[in-house]
Scaffold this active site. Sequence first.
Site, PDB file in Angstrom:
ATOM      1  CB  SER A 256      10.618   3.081   4.110  1.00  0.00           C
ATOM      2  OG  SER A 256      11.890   3.259   3.522  1.00  0.00           O
TER       3      SER A 256
ATOM      4  CG  ASP B 138      -1.978  -0.956   1.298  1.00  0.00           C
ATOM      5  OD1 ASP B 138      -2.075  -1.788   0.373  1.00  0.00           O
ATOM      6  OD2 ASP B 138      -2.754  -0.919   2.270  1.00  0.00           O
TER       7      ASP B 138
ATOM      8  CG  HIS C  56       2.304  -8.908   0.519  1.00  0.00           C
ATOM      9  ND1 HIS C  56       1.672 -10.021   1.038  1.00  0.00           N
ATOM     10  CD2 HIS C  56       2.170  -7.933   1.461  1.00  0.00           C
ATOM     11  CE1 HIS C  56       1.173  -9.734   2.231  1.00  0.00           C
ATOM     12  NE2 HIS C  56       1.470  -8.463   2.514  1.00  0.00           N
TER      13      HIS C  56
END
Length: 282
Positions: free
Chosen positions: A249, A91, A148
């Site tokens: 980050s 995300d 992921h």
Amino acid sequence: MSLISTVLKISEALTPLSTMTYLSSKLTDVPLGKFTQFLIKEFIKTYKIDINEYENTDLSSYKTFNEFFIRKVRSDLRPINENAVAVSPVDGTVGQADKIIAGRLIQAKGIDYSLNGLLGGNASDSEVFEDGNFACIYLSPANYHRIHMPLDGKLVKTIHIPGKHFPVGKRNISYMPDLYTKNERLVCIFETKIGPFALIMVGAALVGSINTVWDGTVIRRKNVQEKTFDDEKFTYKKGDEIGHFKYGSTVICLWKKDSGNIAPEFVPGKPVLLGQAMINEN
């Protein structure tokens, strides 16, 4: 301005970023009882987090701030686009997505940085991505912070590159040249159906650590460290979790020329979710 926002701004102003990053990594991993619960509730309020989007909604069960920070999102809210060649690994907000031109990647507002420098300086690692594509995704503190796999792949190499911990928010990417080649980062190179694919986890101010499922917490060091992986157990499916950040980050993805187009929704400034299309077929 919330208490958390005020404390973070004062701390950034008064404390060297690397020192603050080190301290934050220690404090946020310590069980502090009621104070931990206070920090979590303030964080939720500050960043308007909907706790119902996550697997564990019981705030009292989080014993440290970082346990809450790397909370798992509900899988039904992040479907994996099976039609896409590769999907967003996180995300976040698209910082940039474009062609790699003459060994340079655009950072923001015409500022660019070196592909070779990003990957640690070894020409054999960078030349395969020359004239290819990249996508840069910024994770704010409010985002889900697990990373992921964008597509099926086998891990073949990692390169840990020590560096600074400059903030990677909009203000810094707009004026600091070579920002992503100055900060600490972990380059992960996979072999996939579209050829070599690189996923780079970039550290930043207050990022307590970079973690991977194969090696645990990345140990900060003074020198570049390369590791190769030959075992088939380091093979991951699209959507598999491969790591996480503690605090905000950036993730940068690289793929070679003619191996897929950037999805139309990957435009600078646009929020994206894990599982959305990132690479489509040519």
